[in-house]
Design an enzyme around this catalytic site. Structure first.
Site, PDB file in Angstrom:
ATOM      1  N   GLN A 158     -21.714  17.422 -32.443  1.00 13.12           N
ATOM      2  CA  GLN A 158     -20.873  16.284 -32.841  1.00 13.12           C
ATOM      3  C   GLN A 158     -21.712  15.186 -33.517  1.00 13.12           C
ATOM      4  OE1 GLN A 158     -17.661  15.631 -33.026  1.00 13.12           O
ATOM      5  NE2 GLN A 158     -17.163  17.695 -32.359  1.00 13.12           N
ATOM      6  N   SER A 159     -22.654  15.578 -34.347  1.00 14.87           N
ATOM      7  CA  SER A 159     -23.530  14.590 -34.988  1.00 14.87           C
ATOM      8  C   SER A 159     -22.771  13.731 -35.997  1.00 14.87           C
ATOM      9  CB  SER A 159     -24.662  15.331 -35.702  1.00 14.87           C
ATOM     10  OG  SER A 159     -25.376  14.440 -36.533  1.00 14.87           O
TER      11      SER A 159
END
Ligand SMILES: Cc1ncc(COP(=O)(O)O)c(C=O)c1O
Length: 329
Positions: free
Chosen positions: A75-76
């Site tokens: 989930q960068s």
């Protein structure tokens, strides 16, 4: 301005708003809380990486790059904003995301946006990301393209300049309002945000305490990294400034649960901000920093009449990877 002589693209919506949080301040019984809205920087839903990418992508274009490569967690936010910057500039984006093949919960949030933005996603194990980025760069070269590797979190001396300029922006907004801030509080992880703010604060004699709430690292480790990064950033700007690790305030009291693990503290803080001010914080970064801020306020760490600015660093899409019943609500 400290960064005026550096190559920079206009990618972010700036200046971001500086807003009071009167209902949250009242709910907590003081101090006077303000928020700097870097969740509103644009580039596919905002966040702190937009400011760093203005300098990083300018360097990439100056080097004739055709492809941006970067890495991060599934989930960068950094990866998503890099993909958006690549799309804006007509570049290819390859994202090396750690954590093995995507599960259902990893398809939403930032991953959905990465895919919409046309990024090529390579899933790998977390500790192989650097290796895979190097392989991907080699592949690009072999295909006759020119890769530019954006470091984790955009946190090198070039990217950190985004937050040197950001502190100058805040200083101007404060001067326009005749407002003084005693403490700046925000989420810190790869260090570019805190290093950039600290370089500008030293160069401008900006008096506020700069308090990073660590999302995932021990204070000592991060302080050592911050001293190196801040000194290199200052040198990149042509400023001869020296930094020692213990100059940096890093609070690691709130990261024991681990990266991305939502505890009751984050849940409560996210809901409190949402319900009192209509502002969203994400579970991984800003929710954790806010949880730290709320706890510090309750412990009396700030005077009631002091002014604290919470620097919202973005991450909103992360909320949609935590939609499962009971995780946040
Ligand atoms: C939303 C958000 N806030 C804060 C941070 C931490 O910023 P930095 O990596 O500059 O310490 C990140 C970085 O990953 C982020 O995505």
């Amino acid at each position: 301005m400290l960064t005026d002589h550096l190559p920079r693209l206009s990618l972010a919506h700036l200046p971001t708003p500086l807003e009071p949080l009167p209902r949250l301040s009242a709910a907590l019984g003081g101090p006077q809380l303000w928020i700097k809205r870097d969740d509103q920087t644009g580039l596919a839903t905002g966040g702190n990486k937009a400011r760093k990418l203005e300098f990083l992508v300018a360097e990439a274009l100056a080097q004739g790059a055709t492809t941006l490569i970067t890495a991060g967690a599934p989930q960068s936010n950094h990866a998503r904003q890099t993909a958006a910057a690549a799309a804006r500039c007509g570049l290819r984006a390859i994202l090396v995301l750690g954590g093995g093949p995507p599960t259902q919960s990893r398809r939403g949030g930032n991953v959905l946006l990465d895919r919409l933005l046309g990024a090529d996603i390579r899933w790998t194990e977390g500790d192989k990301r650097a290796e895979v980025m190097a392989e991907v760069a080699e592949e690009e070269r072999a295909a006759g393209r020119r890769p530019y590797v954006v470091p984790y979190g955009g946190s090198n001396p070039v990217g950190a300049c985004g937050y040197v300029a950001a502190l100058e922006e805040l200083a101007q907004q404060l001067a326009q309002r005749s407002l003084d801030v005693d403490h700046l509080v925000f989420a810190t992880s790869s260090g570019g945000t805190q290093a950039g703010l600290s370089v500008a604060a030293k160069a401008l004699s900006f008096p506020a305490r700069i308090v990073g709430i660590s999302v995932d690292k021990e204070a000592r480790e991060l302080q050592a990294r911050l001293a190196v990064l801040a000194e290199e950033t200052a040198a990149h700007l042509g400023l001869g400034l020296h930094f020692e690790p213990d100059e940096f305030i890093v609070n690691d009291d709130y990261c024991a649960a681990g990266y991305g693990v939502v505890t009751e503290r984050e849940k409560e803080a996210i809901r409190l901000l949402a319900e009192t001010e209509g502002v969203l914080a994400d579970p991984v970064y800003t929710g954790r920093a806010l949880a730290g801020l709320v706890d510090l306020i309750r412990r009396g760490a700030f005077g009631r009449q002091e002014t604290v600015c919470f620097w919202h660093t973005g991450g909103t899409p992360g909320l949609f990877a935590y939609g499962e019943e009971g995780l946040l609500v």
